[in-house]
Structure formats: structure tokens, C-alpha cells
Design a protein around this motif. Structure first.
Motif: not given
Length: 162
Positions: A24-53
Motif C-alpha cells: 500500500t502506498l499513500t500519497v499525501a497532500s493531493v489537491t487535484q486528480v486528472f482521470h480519463r478513459i481514452v479510446t485510442c484509434p488504430t493507425g495513430q499515436d494518441t497523447t493521453v497526458a502532457t506535462f509542463a513547468s
């Protein structure tokens, strides 16, 4: 603020003995959740999350930083292949220069049907070295997560806590 609890349980009995485990892992001080279910079509790459500064809540072209999560705030990442049969390639796009311009490197793993990939912090959290098989401890930021569905439409679940 809240605390995220993630539990991984393996259950198996070999030769009459329980060889399973629960962690069991506990992660403290969480203030936001990003949750999504994504259908990724064949023949192309799908970006499911991006990160930046800096997080960006705007919308924009695919491949832009629009909708990005703050790489320094993210504490937990999980990607699960929800398909019952087909594997996917999960590509970890790496911002070696840490300048928010684009990925400079990538590492890809096979994620079989029903399997999950879990990662901790993406800020200075990953590196690759294609020159030799030595451990590279100069870690860089994760820039994005891409799914290559290989040869079939697949659905993946993305869960990120910040």
C-alpha cells in the motif's frame, strides 16, 4: 487536500503455501486528480497526458502544451490498458532539455491487455541512455504519455494525482 491510497495485491498459492503480497502506498497532500478513459484509434499515436513547468487549462492543437499538468506538482501516475485482448505501446516522452518545447527522447514499453504502468513523480523522474547499458542517473522531466494501439482500437485509463 486529501491522501491518495493505492493498493497492489498479488494473490497466489504454490505448493499449498501463500506466496502473494500486498503493498500500500499513500500519497499525501493531493489537491487535484486528472482521470480519463481514452479510446485510442488504430493507425495513430494518441497523447493521453502532457506535462509542463506550468499547468495550462486552455485547449489547443494536439502536441501543444494546452491542457498540460504541472510536472512539478504531479505525485502519482497510472496508465491501465482496459482492452481484454490487445497490447499497446506506452511511450514515455522525455523533455531532456526541460524547456517545455518538445520531447527530446522517448522510452517505450509494451503494456499487455489488462495491465497497468505506475510511475511516481515525473519531474526529474526519468532518463534513457542509448549509448550503452549503464545506469543513467541524470534524470529529466516527463513531457507526455503517448499510446500506440499497434493494430486495433484500444481503450486506456489514465489516473494522475497532483
Amino acid at each position: 487536500m486529501a491522501t491518495l491510497t493505492s493498493t497492489i495485491t498479488e494473490s497466489i498459492s504454490l505448493n499449498g503455501a501463500d506466496r502473494g503480497s500486498t503493498n500500500t502506498l499513500t500519497v499525501a497532500s493531493v489537491t487535484q486528480v486528472f482521470h480519463r478513459i481514452v479510446t485510442c484509434p488504430t493507425g495513430q499515436d494518441t497523447t493521453v497526458a502532457t506535462f509542463a513547468s506550468t499547468a495550462d487549462d486552455s485547449t489547443g492543437d494536439v502536441g501543444s502544451l494546452a491542457g498540460s499538468l504541472d510536472v512539478e506538482d504531479v505525485k502519482y501516475i497510472r496508465v491501465t490498458n482496459l482492452d481484454g485482448t490487445n497490447h499497446v505501446h506506452l511511450s514515455l516522452q522525455i523533455d531532456e532539455n526541460e524547456n517545455d518545447s518538445a520531447a527530446d527522447e522517448s522510452a517505450s514499453i509494451r503494456l499487455d491487455a489488462g495491465r497497468s504502468f505506475i510511475m511516481g513523480v515525473p519531474s526529474d523522474g526519468i532518463s534513457v541512455n542509448d549509448g550503452d547499458a549503464t545506469i543513467d542517473v541524470t534524470l529529466h522531466n516527463l513531457e507526455s504519455l503517448l499510446i500506440d494501439p499497434v493494430s486495433n482500437n484500444v481503450t486506456v485509463e489514465v489516473f494522475i494525482a497532483s
